[in-house]
Motif scaffolding. Structure first.
Motif, PDB file in Angstrom:
ATOM      1  N   THR A 116     -34.941 -36.045  66.116  1.00  0.00           N
ATOM      2  CA  THR A 116     -34.061 -35.124  65.392  1.00  0.00           C
ATOM      3  C   THR A 116     -33.147 -34.391  66.357  1.00  0.00           C
ATOM      4  O   THR A 116     -33.493 -34.130  67.506  1.00  0.00           O
ATOM      5  CB  THR A 116     -34.849 -34.094  64.570  1.00  0.00           C
ATOM      6  OG1 THR A 116     -35.599 -33.260  65.446  1.00  0.00           O
ATOM      7  CG2 THR A 116     -35.745 -34.759  63.539  1.00  0.00           C
ATOM      8  N   SER A 117     -31.983 -34.051  65.861  1.00  0.00           N
ATOM      9  CA  SER A 117     -31.033 -33.279  66.667  1.00  0.00           C
ATOM     10  C   SER A 117     -31.629 -31.935  67.057  1.00  0.00           C
ATOM     11  O   SER A 117     -31.402 -31.455  68.167  1.00  0.00           O
ATOM     12  CB  SER A 117     -29.742 -33.063  65.884  1.00  0.00           C
ATOM     13  OG  SER A 117     -29.167 -34.289  65.549  1.00  0.00           O
ATOM     14  N   ALA A 118     -32.389 -31.329  66.155  1.00  0.00           N
ATOM     15  CA  ALA A 118     -33.005 -30.032  66.450  1.00  0.00           C
ATOM     16  C   ALA A 118     -33.939 -30.153  67.653  1.00  0.00           C
ATOM     17  O   ALA A 118     -33.896 -29.320  68.567  1.00  0.00           O
ATOM     18  CB  ALA A 118     -33.771 -29.516  65.236  1.00  0.00           C
ATOM     19  N   TYR A 119     -34.757 -31.177  67.670  1.00  0.00           N
ATOM     20  CA  TYR A 119     -35.684 -31.369  68.782  1.00  0.00           C
ATOM     21  C   TYR A 119     -34.912 -31.637  70.082  1.00  0.00           C
ATOM     22  O   TYR A 119     -35.174 -31.016  71.114  1.00  0.00           O
ATOM     23  CB  TYR A 119     -36.640 -32.524  68.480  1.00  0.00           C
ATOM     24  CG  TYR A 119     -37.762 -32.651  69.480  1.00  0.00           C
ATOM     25  CD1 TYR A 119     -38.991 -32.062  69.238  1.00  0.00           C
ATOM     26  CD2 TYR A 119     -37.600 -33.353  70.666  1.00  0.00           C
ATOM     27  CE1 TYR A 119     -40.030 -32.166  70.149  1.00  0.00           C
ATOM     28  CE2 TYR A 119     -38.620 -33.464  71.582  1.00  0.00           C
ATOM     29  CZ  TYR A 119     -39.834 -32.867  71.323  1.00  0.00           C
ATOM     30  OH  TYR A 119     -40.855 -32.972  72.236  1.00  0.00           O
ATOM     31  N   LEU A 120     -33.953 -32.542  70.003  1.00  0.00           N
ATOM     32  CA  LEU A 120     -33.231 -32.962  71.203  1.00  0.00           C
ATOM     33  C   LEU A 120     -32.343 -31.874  71.804  1.00  0.00           C
ATOM     34  O   LEU A 120     -32.102 -31.870  73.005  1.00  0.00           O
ATOM     35  CB  LEU A 120     -32.396 -34.206  70.894  1.00  0.00           C
ATOM     36  CG  LEU A 120     -33.195 -35.456  70.549  1.00  0.00           C
ATOM     37  CD1 LEU A 120     -32.266 -36.554  70.041  1.00  0.00           C
ATOM     38  CD2 LEU A 120     -34.006 -35.932  71.741  1.00  0.00           C
ATOM     39  N   THR A 121     -31.833 -30.969  70.974  1.00  0.00           N
ATOM     40  CA  THR A 121     -30.912 -29.953  71.491  1.00  0.00           C
ATOM     41  C   THR A 121     -31.527 -28.569  71.613  1.00  0.00           C
ATOM     42  O   THR A 121     -30.859 -27.661  72.110  1.00  0.00           O
ATOM     43  CB  THR A 121     -29.634 -29.861  70.618  1.00  0.00           C
ATOM     44  OG1 THR A 121     -29.982 -29.402  69.308  1.00  0.00           O
ATOM     45  CG2 THR A 121     -28.918 -31.196  70.554  1.00  0.00           C
ATOM     46  N   ALA A 122     -32.779 -28.403  71.187  1.00  0.00           N
ATOM     47  CA  ALA A 122     -33.379 -27.069  71.241  1.00  0.00           C
ATOM     48  C   ALA A 122     -34.700 -27.008  71.995  1.00  0.00           C
ATOM     49  O   ALA A 122     -34.935 -26.065  72.752  1.00  0.00           O
ATOM     50  CB  ALA A 122     -33.564 -26.510  69.826  1.00  0.00           C
ATOM     51  N   VAL A 123     -35.573 -27.975  71.811  1.00  0.00           N
ATOM     52  CA  VAL A 123     -36.906 -27.897  72.416  1.00  0.00           C
ATOM     53  C   VAL A 123     -36.820 -28.087  73.928  1.00  0.00           C
ATOM     54  O   VAL A 123     -36.334 -29.103  74.422  1.00  0.00           O
ATOM     55  CB  VAL A 123     -37.865 -28.932  71.783  1.00  0.00           C
ATOM     56  CG1 VAL A 123     -39.213 -28.918  72.491  1.00  0.00           C
ATOM     57  CG2 VAL A 123     -38.035 -28.651  70.293  1.00  0.00           C
ATOM     58  N   GLY A 124     -37.247 -27.060  74.642  1.00  0.00           N
ATOM     59  CA  GLY A 124     -37.239 -27.097  76.104  1.00  0.00           C
ATOM     60  C   GLY A 124     -35.860 -26.989  76.714  1.00  0.00           C
ATOM     61  O   GLY A 124     -35.691 -27.236  77.914  1.00  0.00           O
ATOM     62  N   LYS A 125     -34.865 -26.613  75.930  1.00  0.00           N
ATOM     63  CA  LYS A 125     -33.480 -26.529  76.416  1.00  0.00           C
ATOM     64  C   LYS A 125     -33.118 -25.095  76.768  1.00  0.00           C
ATOM     65  O   LYS A 125     -33.426 -24.162  76.038  1.00  0.00           O
ATOM     66  CB  LYS A 125     -32.498 -27.049  75.369  1.00  0.00           C
ATOM     67  CG  LYS A 125     -32.743 -28.485  74.963  1.00  0.00           C
ATOM     68  CD  LYS A 125     -32.569 -29.422  76.120  1.00  0.00           C
ATOM     69  CE  LYS A 125     -32.815 -30.853  75.685  1.00  0.00           C
ATOM     70  NZ  LYS A 125     -32.763 -31.791  76.758  1.00  0.00           N
ATOM     71  N   ALA A 126     -32.425 -24.932  77.869  1.00  0.00           N
ATOM     72  CA  ALA A 126     -31.984 -23.610  78.311  1.00  0.00           C
ATOM     73  C   ALA A 126     -30.972 -23.030  77.335  1.00  0.00           C
ATOM     74  O   ALA A 126     -30.229 -23.764  76.687  1.00  0.00           O
ATOM     75  CB  ALA A 126     -31.363 -23.712  79.701  1.00  0.00           C
ATOM     76  N   ASN A 127     -30.945 -21.729  77.246  1.00  0.00           N
ATOM     77  CA  ASN A 127     -29.930 -21.039  76.448  1.00  0.00           C
ATOM     78  C   ASN A 127     -28.587 -21.204  77.128  1.00  0.00           C
ATOM     79  O   ASN A 127     -28.500 -21.188  78.344  1.00  0.00           O
ATOM     80  CB  ASN A 127     -30.266 -19.553  76.341  1.00  0.00           C
ATOM     81  CG  ASN A 127     -31.562 -19.321  75.622  1.00  0.00           C
ATOM     82  OD1 ASN A 127     -31.782 -19.841  74.543  1.00  0.00           O
ATOM     83  ND2 ASN A 127     -32.436 -18.540  76.220  1.00  0.00           N
ATOM     84  N   LYS A 128     -27.534 -21.326  76.327  1.00  0.00           N
ATOM     85  CA  LYS A 128     -26.190 -21.436  76.895  1.00  0.00           C
ATOM     86  C   LYS A 128     -25.442 -20.119  76.820  1.00  0.00           C
ATOM     87  O   LYS A 128     -24.675 -19.801  77.700  1.00  0.00           O
ATOM     88  CB  LYS A 128     -25.404 -22.524  76.180  1.00  0.00           C
ATOM     89  CG  LYS A 128     -25.949 -23.896  76.476  1.00  0.00           C
ATOM     90  CD  LYS A 128     -24.863 -24.860  76.704  1.00  0.00           C
ATOM     91  CE  LYS A 128     -25.483 -26.177  77.159  1.00  0.00           C
ATOM     92  NZ  LYS A 128     -24.526 -27.219  77.201  1.00  0.00           N
ATOM     93  N   ILE A 129     -25.645 -19.364  75.743  1.00  0.00           N
ATOM     94  CA  ILE A 129     -24.913 -18.113  75.565  1.00  0.00           C
ATOM     95  C   ILE A 129     -25.862 -16.928  75.540  1.00  0.00           C
ATOM     96  O   ILE A 129     -25.683 -15.973  76.270  1.00  0.00           O
ATOM     97  CB  ILE A 129     -24.076 -18.140  74.272  1.00  0.00           C
ATOM     98  CG1 ILE A 129     -22.992 -19.206  74.377  1.00  0.00           C
ATOM     99  CG2 ILE A 129     -23.463 -16.781  73.983  1.00  0.00           C
ATOM    100  CD1 ILE A 129     -22.209 -19.409  73.113  1.00  0.00           C
ATOM    101  N   PHE A 130     -26.860 -16.991  74.696  1.00  0.00           N
ATOM    102  CA  PHE A 130     -27.766 -15.860  74.515  1.00  0.00           C
ATOM    103  C   PHE A 130     -28.859 -15.878  75.566  1.00  0.00           C
ATOM    104  O   PHE A 130     -29.643 -16.809  75.653  1.00  0.00           O
ATOM    105  CB  PHE A 130     -28.391 -15.893  73.120  1.00  0.00           C
ATOM    106  CG  PHE A 130     -29.303 -14.742  72.861  1.00  0.00           C
ATOM    107  CD1 PHE A 130     -28.783 -13.505  72.496  1.00  0.00           C
ATOM    108  CD2 PHE A 130     -30.670 -14.872  73.000  1.00  0.00           C
ATOM    109  CE1 PHE A 130     -29.611 -12.425  72.267  1.00  0.00           C
ATOM    110  CE2 PHE A 130     -31.509 -13.799  72.773  1.00  0.00           C
ATOM    111  CZ  PHE A 130     -30.978 -12.573  72.406  1.00  0.00           C
TER     112      PHE A 130
END
Length: 133
Positions: free
Chosen positions: A63-77
C-alpha cells in the motif's frame, strides 16, 4: 459485483488488505487523510506521502500508506518528540498519530473543520502502529 454495470469484472476482489487491525487503520487513513495526502495533482506535494489505497494494492506492504509512511522520516513536521511518520511499534513517536490527536494548534490534522479528536480513528491507527514489527 453487478457485472452488467461494469465494462469488465474486476480481476481480483476489491478491498482493503490485511487483518482487521490493518484494514481499520488503512481504511481510516485512506478516507480521512488520503484526500489530501495522495500522489494526484491535487494532493499535498510537499509531504511526498500517499495515504490513498489503490485497488491493485493487495498486501499491506504494497500500500502507498505503508510505503510512504512506515519508518519514513518526516519532511515538514518535526516536533521534538516525533521520530518518523509512523514509527513501527512506537505510536508515541509517530507524527501521524500525534497530529491526529491534536486540536487548536499548528500540529492539528486535519487542519480545518475539525474541533474534536476522532478517538476511534486514533485508536485504529495506534493499534496498527503497535502491531508493526
Amino acid at each position: 459485483v453487478d457485472t452488467e454495470r461494469l465494462t469488465h469484472a474486476p480481476l481480483t476482489e476489491i478491498g482493503v488488505p490485511g487483518n482487521a487491525v490493518e484494514r481499520a487503520a488503512l481504511g481510516y487513513l485512506h478516507i480521512n487523510c488520503g484526500t489530501c495526502h495522495n500522489a494526484s495533482r491535487d494532493g499535498v506535494p510537499q509531504t511526498d506521502m500517499n495515504l490513498w489505497l489503490d485497488v491493485d494494492q493487495t498486501s499491506v506492504e504494497s500500500t502507498s500508506a505503508y510505503l510512504t509512511a512506515v519508518g519514513k522520516a518526516n519532511k515538514i513536521f518535526n516536533d521534538q518528540h516525533v521520530t518518523a511518520r509512523i514509527e513501527p511499534g512506537v505510536p508515541d513517536t509517530s507524527s501521524i498519530l500525534y497530529r491526529m490527536s491534536q486540536r487548536g494548534n499548528n500540529a492539528q490534522m486535519p487542519p480545518l473543520a475539525s474541533d474534536q479528536v476522532d478517538e476511534a480513528g486514533v485508536a485504529a491507527v495506534k493499534a496498527w502502529i503497535l502491531s508493526l514489527p
